[in-house]
Design a protein around this motif. Structure first.
Motif, PDB file in Angstrom:
ATOM      1  N   LEU A 147       0.825  -1.199   0.000  1.00 13.94           N
ATOM      2  CA  LEU A 147       0.000   0.000   0.000  1.00 13.94           C
ATOM      3  C   LEU A 147       0.870   1.266   0.000  1.00 13.94           C
ATOM      4  N   VAL A 148       1.956   1.255   0.773  1.00 13.32           N
ATOM      5  CA  VAL A 148       2.857   2.404   0.800  1.00 13.32           C
ATOM      6  C   VAL A 148       3.472   2.591  -0.581  1.00 13.32           C
ATOM      7  N   GLU A 149       3.868   1.485  -1.194  1.00 10.13           N
ATOM      8  CA  GLU A 149       4.447   1.546  -2.534  1.00 10.13           C
ATOM      9  C   GLU A 149       3.444   2.109  -3.525  1.00 10.13           C
ATOM     10  N   LEU A 207       1.599   6.679  -6.716  1.00 12.23           N
ATOM     11  CA  LEU A 207       0.559   7.628  -7.124  1.00 12.23           C
ATOM     12  C   LEU A 207       1.022   9.061  -6.876  1.00 12.23           C
ATOM     13  N   ALA A 208       1.649   9.280  -5.730  1.00  9.30           N
ATOM     14  CA  ALA A 208       2.131  10.626  -5.418  1.00  9.30           C
ATOM     15  C   ALA A 208       3.216  11.047  -6.402  1.00  9.30           C
ATOM     16  N   GLY A 245       0.879  18.526  -8.616  1.00  7.40           N
ATOM     17  CA  GLY A 245       1.207  18.555  -7.202  1.00  7.40           C
ATOM     18  C   GLY A 245       0.934  19.895  -6.583  1.00  7.40           C
ATOM     19  N   PRO A 246       1.123  20.041  -5.324  1.00  8.58           N
ATOM     20  CA  PRO A 246       0.875  21.312  -4.647  1.00  8.58           C
ATOM     21  C   PRO A 246       1.971  22.307  -4.988  1.00  8.58           C
ATOM     22  N   ARG A 247       1.579  23.542  -5.104  1.00 11.83           N
ATOM     23  CA  ARG A 247       2.541  24.613  -5.393  1.00 11.83           C
ATOM     24  C   ARG A 247       3.042  25.117  -4.051  1.00 11.83           C
ATOM     25  N   PRO A 248       4.310  25.460  -3.976  1.00 11.92           N
ATOM     26  CA  PRO A 248       4.864  25.883  -2.693  1.00 11.92           C
ATOM     27  C   PRO A 248       4.189  27.118  -2.132  1.00 11.92           C
ATOM     28  N   GLU A 249       3.747  28.059  -2.938  1.00 13.73           N
ATOM     29  CA  GLU A 249       3.145  29.280  -2.397  1.00 13.73           C
ATOM     30  C   GLU A 249       1.717  29.050  -1.902  1.00 13.73           C
ATOM     31  N   SER A 250       1.018  28.033  -2.385  1.00 11.39           N
ATOM     32  CA  SER A 250      -0.364  27.847  -1.951  1.00 11.39           C
ATOM     33  C   SER A 250      -0.538  26.654  -1.022  1.00 11.39           C
ATOM     34  N   GLY A 251       0.546  25.991  -0.671  1.00 11.62           N
ATOM     35  CA  GLY A 251       0.457  24.789   0.177  1.00 11.62           C
ATOM     36  C   GLY A 251       0.261  25.148   1.628  1.00 11.62           C
ATOM     37  N   PRO A 252       0.037  24.154   2.426  1.00 13.41           N
ATOM     38  CA  PRO A 252      -0.139  24.413   3.846  1.00 13.41           C
ATOM     39  C   PRO A 252       1.165  24.876   4.475  1.00 13.41           C
TER      40      PRO A 252
END
Length: 156
Positions: free
Chosen positions: A128-130, A135-136, A145-152
């Motif tokens: 599952l981790v694999e 997928l990631a 993927g998430p953009r650095p300026e809009s990420g948490p």
């Protein structure tokens, strides 16, 4: 006042038909029946007295038996009330022991289930981790993927 029937009874024949006899007195049937039945009733007096005595003795015996039954019933109720607390305590002890046994069985089954689930999770986790890592990586390489300026944690 005498009734018509009483009047007619005066003219009943006194004796058997036959030659004429000097005037007679009508027969007194009540006196004859009384004289005939008086010895029978006199002999029944002793029986009646004995029957009254038997009934009186039976009533006394019934009262004695009833009293014994009442005393016995009271004693049985007292014993039952006295023993009830012990019986309740024993019943509660048995119920508690049964409940504890069932609880122990349920805990043992739950522990077995936990071990089985952990083993299954441990066996499946690498795959599952694999899959999740794959997928990631695919998402990041596609540019979704998430953009650095809009990420948490970006502060905005």
């Amino acid at each position: 006042m005498a009734g018509f029937r009483d009047f007619l009874t005066r003219f009943r024949p006194v004796g058997t038909p036959g030659p004429a006899v000097p005037g007679g007195v009508p027969a007194d049937r009540t006196a004859q029946i009384t004289a005939e039945l008086e010895p029978v009733f006199a002999s029944l007096e002793a029986t009646e007295t004995e029957a009254r005595l038997v009934r009186a003795r039976a009533a006394e015996e019934a009262a004695r038996i009833r009293g014994e039954a009442e005393r016995s019933a009271r004693a049985a109720v007292a014993r039952a009330r006295r023993d009830a607390a012990g019986i309740r305590a024993e019943s509660a002890r048995r119920a508690l022991a049964r409940a504890e046994s069932e609880a122990a069985s349920l805990l043992a089954a739950a522990d077995r289930d936990v071990v089985r689930v952990r083993r299954r999770a441990a066996a499946r986790m690498p795959a599952l981790v694999e899959d999740a890592f794959g997928l990631a990586r695919a998402e990041l390489s596609a540019g979704n993927g998430p953009r650095p300026e809009s990420g948490p944690g970006s502060g905005r």
